[in-house]
Enzyme design. Structure first.
Site, PDB file in Angstrom:
ATOM      1  N   SER A 260     -14.962   8.319 -68.105  1.00  0.00           N
ATOM      2  CA  SER A 260     -15.836   9.269 -67.916  1.00  0.00           C
ATOM      3  C   SER A 260     -15.762  10.313 -68.910  1.00  0.00           C
ATOM      4  CB  SER A 260     -15.882   9.945 -66.385  1.00  0.00           C
ATOM      5  OG  SER A 260     -14.536  10.433 -66.237  1.00  0.00           O
ATOM      6  N   LYS A 261     -16.660  10.963 -69.246  1.00  0.00           N
ATOM      7  CA  LYS A 261     -16.397  12.076 -70.158  1.00  0.00           C
ATOM      8  C   LYS A 261     -15.864  13.298 -69.772  1.00  0.00           C
ATOM      9  CE  LYS A 261     -21.345  13.499 -69.794  1.00  0.00           C
ATOM     10  NZ  LYS A 261     -22.686  12.907 -70.085  1.00  0.00           N
TER      11      LYS A 261
END
Ligand code: GLU
Length: 502
Positions: A253-254
């Site tokens: 995930s960013k």
């Protein structure tokens, strides 16, 4: 056997994701090794979130990685159009057929009713899903409502019980209970298809033989297989790849890792090292002798030559940026001569697309070429070298700075387009809502983005750096300031929501 045809089918709703490149790589290797074709299809049925800017960035990023497709929206081919928004009539025809054959039905339920239903199901702790309400309407009633143009969606019928067996080439038979599967909406009230319908229709019409995609789609497979059955089509072979993971094994995930391919390009990684690293995700190159490490450097061509989909291991591969750094360093040292290094570095540092944006910004501020590098180097650097003291400011505490940076980081996420005017409106608006003078508000942003408060306009700079690099620098600055704890984030989030910035 017919020609192997694989595809990558990205939705252009954000930054080009490393996960897309990873799946594209495996699709490409499989197709090339089998002498087949690799297709790129744009799945832009979500008209609200899809943008042409995102589509362009995805294409550019995959091109940068040399993941070349044979047919696609930019190339054409015999099975186009390759953009789903241009195929509406095809989906309409197909959904009409499903309705006529009794496999799908119009549903007139309102959002309120569905929300109510969901709430009740939650309370009763039963499987959430559509309850079949509109299936009880008689034919005349349905026709009357359609003639009256009542808004409606089309849902597919699914078996109420029993099991669906999803055959996966890597995972074997996966059993999924039908009662877990919802009566999926196939066509939305705006007449646009959902992913499920468009994906199945297109995979069939584009003669895709092997669907290689991320494991998050396994639960959609029963619906897809049912649709193939309803249409009387043969389903493609399904292969669900393991998802890329953060170091803590959660889904990549960013929030925890930069996930945009653009970030890696801007940070100055070599595309061949990034592709090599993606090839090591869940896959190992066969080694000719025991001494050789399985993690040797290999090119895409070598990967294609040795490709065997059965060598994919299903444990979640960790996308570890430190390991990528190490691999990239090896490429720089072992694969590039000094001459090649000079050339590649020059091509990267002076890439025209960013030079054309930087020079107009700095031209007014320089008198000699030797003035350029000191004020422009932050555009072509990684994270600025900053510490807590850089954020000291008369009007702002360090907590205020963290808050400003975090709020901006959240706010820019929902910008549909990365454009200086949009950024300006957003940031000016935020300063107003937060009742902070614009100058003070922008101070920590300058430090985070440029490493100094004496720089070209920070809004212009963010526009040039792009969303991915801006996000990375805001995050870096927040970390430098001690980060935000889970509890702190909750508090900030509720404050952010109250401000109603987005
Ligand atoms: N549009 C889907 C995505 O964004 C494609 C999934 C698939 O490959 O079926 O990942």
């Amino acid at each position: 056997m017919s020609e192997v045809r694989t595809r990558i089918a990205p939705s252009p709703t954000g930054d080009p994701h490393v996960g897309t490149a990873y799946i594209a790589l495996f699709n490409m290797c499989f197709a090339r090794q089998m002498g087949g074709k690799f297709i790129l299809r744009i799945e832009d049925t979500d008209q609200v979130r899809s943008t042409r800017q995102s589509e362009q960035e995805i294409l550019d990023s995959l091109r940068w990685l040399h993941l070349d497709w044979d047919e696609g929206p930019d190339k054409g081919g015999d099975f186009g159009p390759y953009r789903q928004s241009e195929r509406s009539e095809i989906y309409q025809e197909h959904v009409d057929k499903l309705v006529n054959d009794g496999h799908a039905f119009p549903c007139f339920c309102t959002e309120d009713r569905l929300t109510d239903l969901r709430r009740k199901q939650q309370e009763e702790k039963i499987q959430p899903g559509y309850d079949g309400h509109c299936l009880t309407l008689d034919k005349e009633d349905v026709q009357r409502r359609i003639d009256a143009r009542l808004p409606h969606v089309i849902r597919m019928l699914v078996p109420a019980d029993g099991k669906c067996i999803v055959k996966d080439m890597l995972r074997g038979d996966i059993e999924i209970d039908w009662h877990q599967i919802d009566m999926q909406v196939l066509m939305k009230s705006d007449g646009l298809p959902t992913y499920h319908l468009a994906n199945v229709v297109d995979d069939h019409l584009m003669q895709i033989t092997h669907v290689i995609r991320g494991e998050e789609w396994i639960t959609s497979a029963p619906k897809h297989l049912k649709l193939y059955e309803y249409f009387g089509w043969e389903a493609p072979v399904l292969i669900h790849m393991p998802l890329l993971r953060n170091a803590d094994k959660s889904k990549l995930s960013k929030r925890k890792n930069p996930t945009s391919i653009g970030y890696y390009q801007k940070m100055g990684y070599l595309s061949e090292a990034v592709v090599n690293y993606l090839g090591m995700m869940g896959w190992t190159m066969p080694t000719s002798s025991r001494e050789e490490s399985a993690e040797e450097l290999f090119s895409v061509q070598e990967m294609i030559d040795n490709f065997d989909i059965n060598r994919v291991s299903l444990g979640g591969p960790v996308f570890d940026t430190e390991k990528l750094d190490w691999l990239n360093g090896r490429y720089l040292r072992e694969k590039l001569s000094d001459k090649e290094f000079i050339q590649r570095f020059g091509e990267w540092a002076f890439r025209p697309e960013i030079m054309h944006q930087i020079i107009p910004l700095i031209k007014q501020r320089v008198e000699r070429f030797s003035d350029v590098a000191p004020i422009a180097s932050f555009f072509v650097s990684g994270m600025p070298v900053i510490g807590e003291t850089d954020f000291e400011h008369k009007q702002l505490s360090l907590e205020d700075s963290v808050k400003i940076l975090q709020f901006i980081a959240w706010a820019v996420e929902s910008l549909p387009e990365w454009h200086r005017d949009r950024l300006e409106t957003l940031l000016m608006g935020m300063a107003g809502t937060m009742e902070i003078k614009v100058r003070d508000f922008l101070f920590p942003v300058f430090i985070a983005i440029a490493g100094t408060s004496v720089s070209t306009s920070v809004i212009d700079s963010m526009a040039v750096l792009g969303k991915d690099m801006t996000r990375a620098r805001l995050r870096h600055a927040i970390d430098v300031l001690g980060g935000v704890s889970k509890k702190g984030a909750k508090k900030l989030e509720s404050e952010f929501r109250k401000l109603g910035i987005n």
